[in-house]
Design a protein around this motif. Structure first.
Motif, PDB file in Angstrom:
ATOM      1  N   UNK A  13       0.813  -1.218   0.000  1.00 57.55           N
ATOM      2  CA  UNK A  13       0.000   0.000   0.000  1.00 57.55           C
ATOM      3  C   UNK A  13       0.848   1.271   0.000  1.00 57.55           C
ATOM      4  N   UNK A  14       1.977   1.254   0.714  1.00 64.14           N
ATOM      5  CA  UNK A  14       2.848   2.434   0.715  1.00 64.14           C
ATOM      6  C   UNK A  14       3.358   2.725  -0.692  1.00 64.14           C
ATOM      7  N   UNK A  15       3.760   1.649  -1.403  1.00 60.38           N
ATOM      8  CA  UNK A  15       4.288   1.837  -2.757  1.00 60.38           C
ATOM      9  C   UNK A  15       3.190   2.284  -3.714  1.00 60.38           C
ATOM     10  N   UNK A  16       2.030   1.607  -3.621  1.00 57.76           N
ATOM     11  CA  UNK A  16       0.920   1.973  -4.505  1.00 57.76           C
ATOM     12  C   UNK A  16       0.523   3.431  -4.256  1.00 57.76           C
ATOM     13  N   UNK A  17       0.494   3.790  -2.968  1.00 52.36           N
ATOM     14  CA  UNK A  17       0.128   5.162  -2.622  1.00 52.36           C
ATOM     15  C   UNK A  17       1.056   6.141  -3.322  1.00 52.36           C
ATOM     16  N   UNK A  39      -5.990  -7.425  -4.511  1.00 53.41           N
ATOM     17  CA  UNK A  39      -4.768  -8.067  -4.008  1.00 53.41           C
ATOM     18  C   UNK A  39      -4.746  -8.048  -2.481  1.00 53.41           C
ATOM     19  N   UNK A  40      -5.114  -6.915  -1.903  1.00 54.83           N
ATOM     20  CA  UNK A  40      -5.129  -6.798  -0.440  1.00 54.83           C
ATOM     21  C   UNK A  40      -6.101  -7.803   0.170  1.00 54.83           C
ATOM     22  N   UNK A  41      -7.292  -7.883  -0.408  1.00 57.37           N
ATOM     23  CA  UNK A  41      -8.303  -8.791   0.126  1.00 57.37           C
ATOM     24  C   UNK A  41      -7.793 -10.232   0.052  1.00 57.37           C
ATOM     25  N   UNK A  42      -7.247 -10.594  -1.112  1.00 53.75           N
ATOM     26  CA  UNK A  42      -6.748 -11.970  -1.266  1.00 53.75           C
ATOM     27  C   UNK A  42      -5.591 -12.242  -0.308  1.00 53.75           C
ATOM     28  N   UNK A  43      -4.692 -11.266  -0.194  1.00 55.09           N
ATOM     29  CA  UNK A  43      -3.539 -11.463   0.686  1.00 55.09           C
ATOM     30  C   UNK A  43      -3.989 -11.652   2.123  1.00 55.09           C
ATOM     31  N   UNK A 133     -11.801  -2.012   4.306  1.00 53.46           N
ATOM     32  CA  UNK A 133     -11.077  -0.807   3.904  1.00 53.46           C
ATOM     33  C   UNK A 133     -10.940  -0.699   2.394  1.00 53.46           C
ATOM     34  N   UNK A 134     -10.615  -1.812   1.744  1.00 54.05           N
ATOM     35  CA  UNK A 134     -10.456  -1.789   0.291  1.00 54.05           C
ATOM     36  C   UNK A 134     -11.762  -1.457  -0.408  1.00 54.05           C
ATOM     37  N   UNK A 135     -12.847  -2.020   0.117  1.00 48.53           N
ATOM     38  CA  UNK A 135     -14.147  -1.722  -0.500  1.00 48.53           C
ATOM     39  C   UNK A 135     -14.444  -0.228  -0.417  1.00 48.53           C
ATOM     40  N   UNK A 136     -14.076   0.367   0.712  1.00 43.08           N
ATOM     41  CA  UNK A 136     -14.308   1.804   0.865  1.00 43.08           C
ATOM     42  C   UNK A 136     -13.450   2.582  -0.141  1.00 43.08           C
ATOM     43  N   UNK A 137     -12.206   2.125  -0.334  1.00 41.28           N
ATOM     44  CA  UNK A 137     -11.334   2.799  -1.300  1.00 41.28           C
ATOM     45  C   UNK A 137     -11.936   2.726  -2.695  1.00 41.28           C
ATOM     46  N   UNK A 138     -12.495   1.559  -3.048  1.00 41.82           N
ATOM     47  CA  UNK A 138     -13.107   1.415  -4.367  1.00 41.82           C
ATOM     48  C   UNK A 138     -14.315   2.349  -4.498  1.00 41.82           C
ATOM     49  N   UNK A 139     -15.115   2.388  -3.454  1.00 43.77           N
ATOM     50  CA  UNK A 139     -16.278   3.279  -3.434  1.00 43.77           C
ATOM     51  C   UNK A 139     -15.816   4.724  -3.650  1.00 43.77           C
ATOM     52  N   UNK A 140     -14.652   5.030  -3.102  1.00 42.74           N
ATOM     53  CA  UNK A 140     -14.104   6.374  -3.236  1.00 42.74           C
ATOM     54  C   UNK A 140     -13.948   6.815  -4.688  1.00 42.74           C
ATOM     55  N   UNK A 141     -13.713   5.871  -5.585  1.00 49.79           N
ATOM     56  CA  UNK A 141     -13.507   6.240  -6.995  1.00 49.79           C
ATOM     57  C   UNK A 141     -14.743   6.955  -7.527  1.00 49.79           C
TER      58      UNK A 141
END
Lengths: 639, 282
Positions: A13-17, A39-43, A133-141
């Motif tokens: 996440x730091x790198x993607x950010x 990827x986060x969810x699967x990991x 958290x990831x779902x919220x990030x997607x919603x953010x789009x």
């Protein structure tokens, strides 16, 4: 494999950010965000399958963390100076000095403490952060696109926005996986900084003000955290969380000195979890775009606060301090539930209900029995899902109807049938059986048995909770004829709503499995006994029994039958509401026939009971009492 | 096996018994008001007639809510009869209550809306009291299970006399009897427009009536727990309590919701604390 998973959940996440920060191409950002979420969810799921672990990355990272600490502290100091906020300046300066002293003069064996360790509690947290958290990030789009259209920005601020959102997820994962308390401190400060930047994102005067308040309160917590670990290092001689936990039962007997650092760490947790008297930063954070609120309230930030309190519970088990933590939690639970009942602003209701639920988690940690800890972990999990869902619903509703006031959501079902239904599902999963939130509440109340003061506050609090959820759910249904047309919605907005609603129900359905695989092992590790047996998947103990599947089946069948009956109702069977014989309907809106045959529309409003639950009046008293309990906790606990 | 029999008994016998009790209630009320009153089976005739009517609603959600209300009420009685968990019974009862309010709020009629709001206030008043009573029972038995109450060697009433008063207070509110028939009156003697029930008619009103019968039985079943050691004791206690409810219902006028909230919470807490201190002192 393990290295990769820790890398993916924490460092990626730091790198993607960083990539998102420089990237200005919208479609590519969307692809990267969705991919990262996946990827986060699967990991996190893979990590869960792998189970508990201990890990030490290369020594280089230790130095990077130290560097990171100072970078963050100087950034905060800079912000404090720019805003001329004395509290931030002095507290940060104190932290810098303390950290220099700890890092360069006290700690001899720097890299010998493993940086990461995970048990089921950490893994549950990673799941919550990475999936919700990831779902919220997607919603953010979808949300931010519309948000910025409303703001008419000349230059999109989305790169910065998503930089902090994704960074936040990585920092939270790091926080819950950290074993070395110095590492945890770094991630702790990271979340403080992220939340500060995100709350102030819109750059308005009020956003800046509220962000600054959030910052000083969390800096206060951060200072307590740092001094807590310094003291802990002095007393126990280690910064390894695992060691401290393993020796927990000894401390509980010895009591005394260990309780001072415990108080500092629990206090840090309380500021992060926005407990009274620090609740104002979280309610103030409502000025931020909705995905930020959702993230702060469900899967990050405040959950870090309760995580540390629940995490350390075995260390202070059986002390007076623990009783005070329980008392504090129960009081804030009741007090903020009352505040929520007095609000008509949807986001504020959600905010106060979050604080209230977090307080319940803290109360459970304080009760500190196996059943109570089970309740605490269950609450963290189910609250994250349902609260994220509720926030995302309010965000979607606000963008459509232009208001977050629940009075304006009257008859929402006619305008946004899908979102209204999802929101009602969210509310149901918050307060009714057979869903997980209520089950955890049931566990909490039953484990408070024997402590009557606690019991009274929990009883009153849960009564108030039903009030504010129920009227919200009811008024969204209030349409003359309930046949709305499905509303159009961006897929990145709709998908997270549906997935979260599904998760809220499915995870509740599998709560016996969740308990068996995720919660019971943690409890058994520290408390040597398991609170519940599961005959036929029902939670059973000497104290009571919760019938998960019979309730699911019977209530489910009841609802199914009810819906089928409702579908049989034809348009001809829909009548106008009763208006005392003075009915006059204009444009499908029922009203009265007034004097001179004038049309008087029928209007209704909720009771907000300002005389009992007024925010201004109550908050002051709540803060005073909470502060008093905190002071007693410090001195009473140490005695 | 016995549990299944008990469950079926609860499902079938409870509403019939509830109907009879309501019928008796109406007769006694009529007697107190120097009227002749309807036959004891009148509530059943009423409901049968309602069931035969054409369903009419202002909003399809009302139909859903009526059905879920009855499911919640019936399920809570089944749980009580099968000796389940007191808190669980309470939560299932809440499901019914919540859907009743949602149904009332789903209609745009102001009478129904106000009824819904007032019903919420009633819930706010009685819910904490019920939880406190259950917690007190758990203090005595060491468990929230109803079955644990039956293992006691002496009636709960000896240990929790004040909590029984708290329960009685909560039940007056729960059954919407005067002076707390604030959201709707069980009888039409005060309320011309029936609050939460305003928009219900025909079969849906019948559903709500039946659900109410279930609730009467649940409420009396909770009272009966206070004399769990003998059947005669249970019957006498329940009969006396219900008679007292009827008399209170008839001699009082409706009070305001402010008084209800303050007195329920204040009195409930005071009595609870005193009773608990007494229990600790023993």
């Amino acid at each position: 494999m393990l290295d990769t998973l820790v890398f993916v959940t924490v460092l990626l996440p730091f790198l993607v950010a960083a990539v998102l920060l420089v990237l200005r191409e919208q479609n590519l950002r969307k692809v990267i965000l969705v991919a990262t979420a996946g990827v986060l969810a699967l990991a996190s799921l893979a990590m869960l399958r792998g189970g508990a672990f201990i890990m030490s990355p290369a020594p280089l990272y230790d130095s990077l963390i130290t560097l990171g600490d100072f970078v963050i502290l100087f950034v905060v100091l800079f912000v404090g100076m720019k805003r001329k906020n004395q509290i931030i300046i002095w507290l940060t300066a104190a932290q810098i000095i303390a950290l220099i002293w700890l890092d360069f003069f006290t700690l001899k064996e720097h890299g010998s403490v493993p940086a990461f360790f995970a048990d089921d509690l950490s893994l549950v947290m990673v799941l919550v952060i990475s999936i919700v958290g990831s779902l919220i990030a997607v919603y953010g789009i979808g949300y931010m696109k519309e948000h910025e259209e409303h703001l008419h920005l000349t230059k999109s601020k989305q790169p910065q926005f998503f930089f902090f959102i994704v960074l936040f997820l990585g920092a939270m994962n790091g926080l819950v996986l950290a074993n070395n308390l110095l590492w945890m401190y770094f991630f702790w400060e990271c979340t403080t900084l992220c939340s500060f930047m995100l709350i102030g994102h819109d750059g308005t005067e009020i956003a800046r003000k509220n962000a600054e308040r959030a910052l000083w309160m969390n800096v206060l917590g951060g200072t307590a955290f740092l001094f807590g670990i310094i003291l802990l290092q002095k007393i126990v001689g280690t910064l390894s969380l695992q060691d401290i936990l393993a020796r927990g039962p000894q401390f509980a007997v010895a009591g005394g000195a260990i309780l001072v650092p415990m108080f500092l760490l629990v206090f840090a947790g309380m500021t992060k979890a926005a407990q009274a008297p620090f609740q104002s930063w979280l309610t103030g954070a409502m000025v931020a775009p909705t995905p930020v609120s959702a993230l702060l309230h469900s899967s990050t930030m405040v959950k870090a606060g309760v995580y540390i309190i629940v995490r350390l519970a075995p260390v202070y088990a059986g002390t007076y301090f623990s009783n005070f933590v329980a008392l504090f939690g129960a009081f804030v639970f009741l007090a903020t539930a009352c505040l929520a009942a007095g609000q008509s602003n949807g986001k504020k209701i959600l905010a106060y209900s979050t604080i209230s639920n977090l307080a319940l988690i803290i109360a459970c940690a304080g009760i500190n029995t196996p059943a109570a800890i089970t309740a605490a972990i269950m609450l963290i999990l189910f609250h994250a899902i349902s609260k994220a869902l509720m926030f995302l619903c309010v965000g979607a509703i606000e963008q459509k109807i232009g208001s977050r006031d629940i009075e304006d959501m009257r008859g929402l079902f006619a305008v946004m049938p899908r979102t209204a239904l999802v929101a009602i599902i969210g509310i149901m999963t918050m307060m009714l059986p057979p869903f997980g939130m209520l089950m955890a509440k049931w566990m909490a109340i039953e484990s408070a048995q024997g402590q009557f003061l606690l019991m009274i506050m929990l009883a009153l609090g849960s009564g108030v909770t039903v009030l504010f959820w129920c009227r919200w759910a009811g008024l969204m249904l209030g349409t003359p004829v309930a046949k709305g047309r499905p509303e159009a919605q961006d897929i990145t907005v709709r998908a997270p709503l549906y997935i979260l609603a599904g998760l809220a129900m499915v995870v509740s359905f599998f709560s016996p499995v969740v308990y068996n695989t995720l919660v019971a092992p943690v409890v058994a590790m520290y408390y040597k006994t398991v609170p519940y047996t599961l005959p036929y998947g029902n939670f059973d103990s000497k104290m009571g029994i919760f019938l998960v599947y019979p309730l699911f089946i019977l209530l489910g069948l009841g609802l199914f039958f009810a819906l089928r009956q409702a579908r049989k109702v034809t348009a001809a069977q829909c009548s106008q509401p009763y208006m005392c014989g003075e009915q006059l309907t204009v444009d499908g809106k029922p009203g009265f026939l007034g004097p001179l045959n004038q049309y008087v529309p029928a209007t209704a409003g909720n009771y907000y009971l300002a005389q009992f639950f007024g925010e201004e009046m109550l908050s002051r008293w709540i803060n005073v009492i909470a502060l008093a309990v905190l002071v007693i906790m410090l001195f009473g606990g140490a005695l | 096996m016995t549990k299944i029999i008990l469950a079926v008994l609860a499902l079938v016998a409870a509403p019939l018994l509830g109907a009879l009790i309501t019928g008796v209630d109406r007769r006694i009320t009529a007697w107190l008001q120097s009227r002749y009153g309807p036959p004891i089976l009148q509530p059943i005739y009423d409901v049968l007639k309602l069931l035969g009517k054409e369903p009419m609603v202002t909003n399809t959600w009302q139909a859903v809510c009526a059905y879920v209300y009855i499911v919640g009420a019936a399920l809570s009685v089944v749980l009580l009869f099968t000796g389940s968990d007191l808190l669980l019974i309470f939560f299932v009862l809440t499901v019914g209550a919540v859907f009743l309010v949602m149904g009332a709020l789903a209609s745009p009629s102001p009478y129904s809306q106000i009824g819904g709001q007032r019903e919420l206030l009633q819930m706010l008043a009685y819910e904490p009291l019920l939880i406190l009573v259950f917690a007190a029972i758990a203090m005595v038995t060491g468990s929230f299970k109803v079955s644990a109450v039956y293992e006691l060697s002496r009636p709960l009433l000896y240990d929790l006399p004040l909590m029984y008063i708290v329960l009685g207070y909560a039940l007056t509110i729960k059954l919407r009897k005067s002076p707390f028939d604030i959201s709707a009156s069980a009888h039409a003697h005060q309320e011309l427009v029936r609050g939460v029930y305003t928009e219900y008619s025909g079969p849906f009103l019948a559903m709500i009536e039946i659900a109410h019968w279930y609730e009467v039985i649940l409420v009396l079943g909770l009272c009966a727990l206070f004399w769990s050691t003998s059947v005669v004791g249970m019957v006498v206690l329940v009969a006396v309590t219900y008679l007292a409810e009827i008399i209170v219902d008839n001699v009082t006028a409706r009070l305001t919701w402010r008084f209800m909230l303050k007195s329920a919470v204040g009195m409930g807490l005071a009595l609870t604390v005193v009773n608990m201190l007494w229990l600790y002192a023993q």
